[in-house]
Design an enzyme around this catalytic site. Structure first.
Site, short mmCIF file in Angstrom:
data_model
loop_
_atom_site.label_atom_id
_atom_site.label_comp_id
_atom_site.label_asym_id
_atom_site.label_seq_id
_atom_site.Cartn_x
_atom_site.Cartn_y
_atom_site.Cartn_z
N CYS A 17 0.85 -1.25 -0.12
CA CYS A 17 -0.08 -0.01 0.01
C CYS A 17 0.72 1.22 -0.02
O CYS A 17 0.25 2.35 -0.23
CB CYS A 17 -0.97 0.11 1.24
SG CYS A 17 -1.94 -1.36 1.62
N HIS A 39 -10.45 -3.16 3.83
CA HIS A 39 -11.05 -4.40 2.90
C HIS A 39 -12.54 -4.48 3.53
O HIS A 39 -12.89 -5.57 3.11
CB HIS A 39 -10.29 -5.55 3.45
CG HIS A 39 -8.96 -5.67 2.60
ND1 HIS A 39 -8.27 -6.90 2.39
CD2 HIS A 39 -8.35 -4.71 2.03
CE1 HIS A 39 -7.43 -6.68 1.62
NE2 HIS A 39 -7.07 -5.18 1.33
N GLU A 55 -27.90 11.68 6.92
CA GLU A 55 -27.16 12.82 7.69
C GLU A 55 -25.89 12.66 8.00
O GLU A 55 -25.15 13.33 7.93
CB GLU A 55 -28.02 12.56 9.31
CG GLU A 55 -27.39 13.68 10.30
CD GLU A 55 -27.71 15.06 9.99
OE1 GLU A 55 -28.46 15.27 9.32
OE2 GLU A 55 -27.22 15.92 10.76
#
EC number: 4.2.1.109
Lengths: 245, 245, 245, 245
Positions: free
Chosen positions: A93, A113, A141
């Site tokens: 990542c 994930h 909201e």
């Protein structure tokens, strides 16, 4: 449970009794995210930019067991690791977290994930709620928990209005990019989505999960929570035959 | 994680080693509600009226991390803050909590963004289970956990019957008001619903969540739990093709 | 959070540093069951028979906060309370717990408001999976966690076979009785079901929950878990269009 | 809660202050798996092979309460118990755990009764997603958490790629065997599936659960998590009308 080895100076970068130190925060966030089902089976990750350093969770470590000793530290300017645990490897990542720091000025990036994120991308893929390449929802909201662009102002007006955030009547749009065989190959399309969708605080990855950022840990984490809430609600709405927009 | 600043006298209002002190209770309730998914992403809130004071959670703070130091204290008679953490802002829920204290004589009011509450308002909106402006359910045992009006008698008869509560054959009715762009603008319609539905212990807000009150923390919290149970059950019943009344 | 008052001798009945003392066990079980969603909003309960005494959770107390000091103790022979916290009232479940002790020789009885139990009774009521007055399921491994009659032998053979329990090819049948306005009025139909269904370890109450018993706490609790697993699985099976038998 | 008795030398096999000692690990894993709903009502189990010894959870003990004192130890070469708690019986899973150790070279084997595993076998049985005897899913990122054969290399390349694991475009195939009346009778078909499906890290048992293995505890546990994630996702996909492959 991996053993680690590295030189002593670098260790000082991750050793602190302050629970808000980035190395400690990554560990406590990973434990919390494990409980939420976001980082099952070593999946997902967190990175924090602090001063001139990037703190990164390693690849392949059980997230609920992570220790500060497992954390990688990168020099932001040179992109070189100034601390790397010998027995561990950097996360795939890493280039994606860096994209959030450089392209969006983020200070924290979270990758989950979450099944709700994955299911939302599958419902979009099937064309069941509109366009395939973007998740849209409005008039819920919790949308008000999302800042414009992800790193927008966190100023709150006297009455409680969050000035930098989406409003109830805004439509939240989160782009979806296609997954690739290897995580690091998402970099180009992720950066492209970041450029093309300046208002988004996140990018969904089809059949994979989501990348969410914020200017600091609190903003990134609360946005990750609000998004996951909206993904889950959207899946439940779909089961009940209700439209997202 | 916000820093706070304020004068020393006011601090005494929120400093106590007693876990049942309102400032401590708000923090422990917020942690518990976070675990239930009610106050995700800084959403939701709790307020307690104690003697002449109103204790209020602030706007924008992660609920599971809230500390007594973050709590606002308002003088009930003058509606003026007698303690406000300098770095924080009052919650937009404040006028709505006050409505429960003044209109219904409540001692505690809880606001959640529970997805079950939101889904129930969406199913009603779609006309799938009867009227659009009220959630109705009957003949479910958990209804007996709800007091008439929310602040009814908590007296229990010798055999265990809760004298002030709804009975199994009563129909529980919770009014639904429409959401507004800004939370504080819900005040008028919330108060109107409180007047028009004297038996209700709560008001649902479409696409937003629910406000629940009680004469004290225990009554408000156990009613919030019973209501959430009933909202969840109602959603599951709908999935299974079953009618609520 | 209720204050309690009572005479000193009776207090010795509930004061023990042994976590397996009935008064301590009821409290720890209630905390655990709260986490499972079984005793929401003061609903549900637990009772343990120990020697000549019955230990009972009170009415109306938040289950996750229960303390040994809140526990009622009844003399089994005379049915008189030999310890009762002054500020509390006995649970309406008391006559139903006693039914399990007298009719089935149980040593522990657990009452939950589990939504899975309630949903199973609703699906049966609607005639969607066979008879209205009995829940039936077969050929699911977890059935083997249920003893014949609820208080059957817990002997385990050398290879791990539970000799007193249902087998995989047996059909588990749990009778369903209709709910009444007041919980204590369930006594007659509950006892009737216990007599008519000698193999059952539990009685479901329509739109209400379930009573499960065992000869001791371990048997009652593990059967309550196995049953709840089967109820949940049955609801999910129904959603997927699958038959229970 | 069972009392145990055995000779003193054997006790040394399960007494250690090291949390990574197999006897301690089995207990902490069982507590964690209980929280995940995998080992409800004494179901499921874990076994670890360490040097020449097999450590085994007993039959019939509440998994969240298990203590090192409850653990059986078998000599791997002779298949004889060198430590057995007197009041307990070996698990019926024992021959199945041994199959993973001998046939697949595993160092840890986990057996869960996860409802997601059971539901996947039911959907396959009904022919709703393809073949009845194998669960197949592809193009979901979490598949990359599964090693080829279950005990494949855990080497991670510099960029974070897991070299021994399935890739995103691979199809994960988990064979499903039919359940038997008695757990130990699964041995033959389980071993047959292990031989016929060399790439699988697990075997599903119809209407029962799953056996997952790895070369060590970390690999077995993280694969069990990834599989359960995929089973849950598959059930939710089916509810939403989506295909697994």
């Amino acid at each position: 449970m991996a053993s680690t080895g590295h030189d002593v100076d670098a260790d000082a970068l991750v050793k602190s009794s302050d629970p808000t130190h980035p190395a400690n925060l990554i560990c406590s966030l990973c434990r919390q995210f494990y409980g939420l089902g976001w980082v099952t089976g070593t999946g997902g990750g967190v990175s924090i930019k602090h001063d001139k350093h990037i703190f990164l969770a390693p690849s392949g470590v059980e997230k609920e067991l992570m220790q500060p000793d497992n954390i990688f530290v990168m020099d932001y300017a040179s992109r070189e690791y100034i601390r790397r645990p010998l027995a561990l490897k950097p996360s795939a990542c890493t280039p994606l977290f860096l994209a959030a720091f450089t392209t969006r000025g983020a200070g924290c990036c979270i990758h989950t994930h979450s099944q709700w994120a994955v299911l939302v991308t599958l419902l979009c893929e099937a064309g069941m709620q509109g366009r395939k390449d973007v998740f849209k929802i409005s008039q819920i909201e919790q949308i008000k928990g999302i800042s414009r662009g992800g790193t927008g102002s966190t100023e709150i007006a006297e009455g409680g209005r969050k000035l930098g955030n989406l409003g109830y009547f805004d439509t939240m749009r989160i782009p979806i990019i296609e997954n690739t065989a290897h995580e690091e190959d998402l970099k180009e399309s992720l950066e492209k989505a970041m450029v093309e969708w300046p208002e988004t605080c996140a990018v969904l990855v089809r059949r994979h999960g989501v990348y969410v950022w914020g200017k600091d840990v609190t903003q990134a984490k609360t946005q990750a929570e609000s998004l996951d809430y909206l993904f889950q609600l959207a899946v439940e709405m779909h089961k009940l035959g209700l439209k997202w927009t």
